[in-house]
Design a protein around this motif. Structure first.
Motif, PDB file in Angstrom:
ATOM      1  N   ASP A 255      36.474   8.173  -0.379  1.00 49.85           N
ATOM      2  CA  ASP A 255      36.516   7.603  -1.728  1.00 49.85           C
ATOM      3  C   ASP A 255      37.943   7.231  -2.126  1.00 49.85           C
ATOM      4  OD1 ASP A 255      37.355  10.234  -1.871  1.00 49.85           O
ATOM      5  OD2 ASP A 255      36.141  10.763  -3.621  1.00 49.85           O
ATOM      6  N   ARG A 366      23.207   0.157  -2.022  1.00 45.67           N
ATOM      7  CA  ARG A 366      22.595   1.462  -2.261  1.00 45.67           C
ATOM      8  C   ARG A 366      21.469   1.410  -3.293  1.00 45.67           C
ATOM      9  NH1 ARG A 366      25.932   5.695  -0.464  1.00 45.67           N
ATOM     10  NH2 ARG A 366      27.848   4.943   0.510  1.00 45.67           N
ATOM     11  N   ASP A 377      21.361   7.296   0.548  1.00 48.64           N
ATOM     12  CA  ASP A 377      22.021   7.327  -0.759  1.00 48.64           C
ATOM     13  C   ASP A 377      21.555   8.511  -1.592  1.00 48.64           C
ATOM     14  OD1 ASP A 377      23.657   6.075  -2.915  1.00 48.64           O
ATOM     15  OD2 ASP A 377      21.694   5.870  -3.870  1.00 48.64           O
ATOM     16  N   THR A 378      20.260   8.782  -1.578  1.00 47.81           N
ATOM     17  CA  THR A 378      19.738   9.919  -2.346  1.00 47.81           C
ATOM     18  C   THR A 378      20.307  11.236  -1.820  1.00 47.81           C
ATOM     19  OG1 THR A 378      17.697   8.704  -2.805  1.00 47.81           O
ATOM     20  CG2 THR A 378      17.640  11.094  -3.103  1.00 47.81           C
ATOM     21  N   ARG A 380      23.125  11.713  -0.167  1.00 50.15           N
ATOM     22  CA  ARG A 380      24.554  11.830  -0.464  1.00 50.15           C
ATOM     23  C   ARG A 380      24.791  12.125  -1.951  1.00 50.15           C
ATOM     24  NH1 ARG A 380      29.166  13.577   1.621  1.00 50.15           N
ATOM     25  NH2 ARG A 380      28.204  15.063   0.197  1.00 50.15           N
ATOM     26  N   THR A 381      23.918  11.597  -2.806  1.00 49.71           N
ATOM     27  CA  THR A 381      24.049  11.820  -4.244  1.00 49.71           C
ATOM     28  C   THR A 381      23.624  13.222  -4.648  1.00 49.71           C
ATOM     29  OG1 THR A 381      23.644   9.467  -4.675  1.00 49.71           O
ATOM     30  CG2 THR A 381      23.334  10.979  -6.520  1.00 49.71           C
ATOM     31  N   ARG A 385      29.254  17.785  -2.529  1.00 51.39           N
ATOM     32  CA  ARG A 385      30.335  17.035  -1.893  1.00 51.39           C
ATOM     33  C   ARG A 385      30.738  17.649  -0.563  1.00 51.39           C
ATOM     34  NH1 ARG A 385      34.427  13.411  -3.651  1.00 51.39           N
ATOM     35  NH2 ARG A 385      36.407  13.627  -2.530  1.00 51.39           N
ATOM     36  N   ARG A 517      12.296   8.085  -3.762  1.00 54.44           N
ATOM     37  CA  ARG A 517      13.538   8.779  -4.112  1.00 54.44           C
ATOM     38  C   ARG A 517      13.242  10.043  -4.927  1.00 54.44           C
ATOM     39  NH1 ARG A 517      18.780   6.080  -4.196  1.00 54.44           N
ATOM     40  NH2 ARG A 517      18.679   3.935  -3.407  1.00 54.44           N
ATOM     41  N   LYS A 521      14.377  13.714  -3.794  1.00 55.61           N
ATOM     42  CA  LYS A 521      15.265  14.554  -4.614  1.00 55.61           C
ATOM     43  C   LYS A 521      14.634  15.928  -4.841  1.00 55.61           C
ATOM     44  CE  LYS A 521      17.739  14.791  -9.007  1.00 55.61           C
ATOM     45  NZ  LYS A 521      17.310  16.194  -9.260  1.00 55.61           N
TER      46      LYS A 521
END
Length: 549
Positions: A255, A366, A377-378, A380-381, A385, A517, A521
């Motif tokens: 990032d 994404r 993407d889901t 990683r979100t 971290r 998604r 999640k």
């Protein structure tokens, strides 16, 4: 807890003690009668032996442990089929620069003259896929053990094989330990070469860094300057964008505004990254080993117009490219010495770095409602971290290697040189054994998952809480895509759909099948709060990778 070996120690005890002194605390494998003394010696030395279901997976678990400890991985395999079962993962260690100690049982040399059952020349099998291969003997057990550790770790790391004859393992040897070889000191270039490198940096208007596995591996050496900190200081001082190979992802947090992510296999990523490299006037290959790269990275710059400095652990004998200046030495120390006394200047003044980052984001969007990109993407979100990730080979790996942001070295582990299937699950398990309380997720295609599904029983036995995500499309997606691109008839790439969630439950874990998604999640949240491993089967459409990688 260490247990006292017999007095005097057996040859196997000498070997185990040297591995313990190298920091090894775990060994993985499948025992047979020929290696029972080895297993006993490892346990007595304080090295826990973990029973796996296949030697190939055991070697990848050993690699996963090495990624978290820096100590050589250990594979234990019995004579014949046991040793040969590990060949794929040993070849992977050789190409992916992994210090793996391969301990195999073997029949005694005199016995082999009149006995043929399971007898073959294992040293000949392993010679082309290791840095060295030895047959342990009592007179040189101390020396062979010390050589194996040094060869595995120094220079460019890699596997070392030791055949251990049955009677040699149990034979007492002298307890005196001969002098061990001192580790080679890190090197930097000579003053004349350094001055030329500094001049190149001082006049560069568009410098760029390509960072590879040598830089990553040198970060394990406590005698060296910290690689990640050195890299960050250098690029921020001189405003240098960074491309990494897949192995080196995370050496600069992805990032960071100067991080352009990983490269290696994706033509779509190359369409952004290669033009950026070809606009540079100074290219610095920092530990850049092109064994990870596709053919587009062969002779990728313009000698005579551009300048390239390579700083690597070994001389360039690959000829994928040739640099203007070749340095064999310490990556961090050389980078520091190169920048010493050089005044920073404005570089990349037309906004090219931000534009490239934006183009990469557009290349790998994404915002899909569902599909492989939405799965990545889901995850990683939702996941923390500091989550460690592993990726199996296949279409999903190419996509994931660009979409999964890494914020530390070794945040994403994969087979990126040999590109073998079946690695993600055991790599994740090996890392999880070392750090049981850290979130670890593996990403597999359904075919790769099926190759090693039996290791879920090992995950249950070890009490691991690893999350195993499976992309389910009942196809060898990458091969099927290539088949269609060549306008060939569909053959040998499709198979039946299976209930992967049920497999997870059958082996003692949790299992979820998801098609959105929201469901993914929920499954990830449940997995993070669970007390066992979890298999998440993400069902996607066939052809979902078309135009995405």
């Amino acid at each position: 807890m260490r247990d006292l070996p017999p007095s005097p120690p057996r040859a196997a005890d000498v070997l185990a003690a040297r591995l313990y002194d190298a920091g090894c605390r775990l060994a993985f494998g499948m025992p047979g009668g020929e290696v029972l003394t080895l297993v006993d010696a490892l346990e007595r030395a304080g090295i826990r032996f973990i029973l796996c279901k296949h030697e190939n997976a055991a070697a990848f678990m050993a690699e996963g442990a090495w990624h978290r400890t820096g100590a050589p991985g250990i594979l234990v395999a019995t004579v014949g089929p046991g040793a040969l079962n590990g060949v794929n993962a040993v070849a992977n260690a050789h190409q992916d620069r992994v210090p793996l100690i391969v301990l195999s049982g073997c029949v005694d040399a005199d016995e082999a003259q009149t006995y043929t059952h399971q007898v073959l020349d294992q040293t000949q099998v392993f010679r082309p896929i290791t840095k060295a291969t030895f047959t342990l003997n009592t007179g040189a057990a101390h020396v062979i053990a010390d050589k194996a550790v040094g060869i595995a770790l120094e220079g460019r790391p890699g596997p070392v094989h030791i055949d251990v004859p049955i009677t040699v393992a149990v034979t007492p040897v002298t307890p005196e330990i001969p002098s061990r070889r001192a580790l080679a000191a890190p090197l930097t270039p000579d003053p004349t070469t350094l001055e030329a490198m500094r001049a190149s940096l001082a006049r560069a208007e568009r410098p760029i860094l390509i960072v590879g596995v040598d830089a990553l591996n040198q970060g394990f050496d406590t005698r060296r300057t910290d690689m990640a900190d050195t890299l960050r200081d250098f690029v921020e001082t001189f405003n240098v964008p960074v491309i990494t190979t897949y192995k080196a992802k995370g050496l600069l947090p992805e990032d960071h505004p100067l991080a352009l992510g990983g490269a290696g296999l994706s033509p779509k990523a190359d369409q952004v990254l290669l033009p950026m490299v070809q606009r540079a006037d100074l290219i610095i290959g920092l530990g850049y080993d092109p064994i990870e790269m596709r053919t587009g990275w062969r002779d990728f710059y313009f000698p005579g117009i551009q300048e390239m400095i390579d700083i690597t652990a070994e001389p360039n004998h690959h000829y994928m490219h040739q640099a203007t200046t070749n340095i064999v030495g310490d990556c961090a120390a050389t980078l520091i010495a190169m920048s010493d006394g050089v005044a920073p200047r404005d570089t990349w003044t037309s906004g090219e770095i931000a534009a490239a980052k934006g183009n990469l984001a557009d290349t790998f969007p994404r915002d899909d409602t569902w599909g492989p990109a939405a799965v990545i993407d889901t995850c990683r979100t939702v996941l923390p971290r500091n989550t460690l990730a592993t990726a199996d080979s296949g279409a999903h790996r190419i996509l994931l290697s660009h979409m999964w942001e890494c914020y530390e070295p070794r945040g994403l582990m994969q087979s990126s040189a040999l590109c073998t299937m079946g690695c993600a699950i055991p790599l994740a398990m090996g890392a999880q054994v070392v750090e049981p309380d850290r979130p670890v997720v593996s990403f597999s295609g359904d075919a790769g998952f099926l190759m090693v599904a039996g290791e879920l029983s090992t995950a249950a036995e070890l009490g691991l809480r690893t999350i195993f995500v499976v992309f389910v499309d009942a196809s060898l997606s990458l091969i099927e895509l290539k088949q269609r691109q060549r306008q060939l008839t569909n053959a040998g790439v499709d198979f039946a759909k299976h209930d992967f969630a049920a497999m997870g439950k059958a082996f003692g874990g949790a299992g979820h099948t998801v098609t959105s998604r929201t469901a993914l999640k929920a499954a990830l949240d449940a997995a993070q709060n669970g007390d066992t491993f979890t298999v998440i089967a993400a069902v996607i459409e066939r052809g979902a990778y078309d135009g995405r990688i």
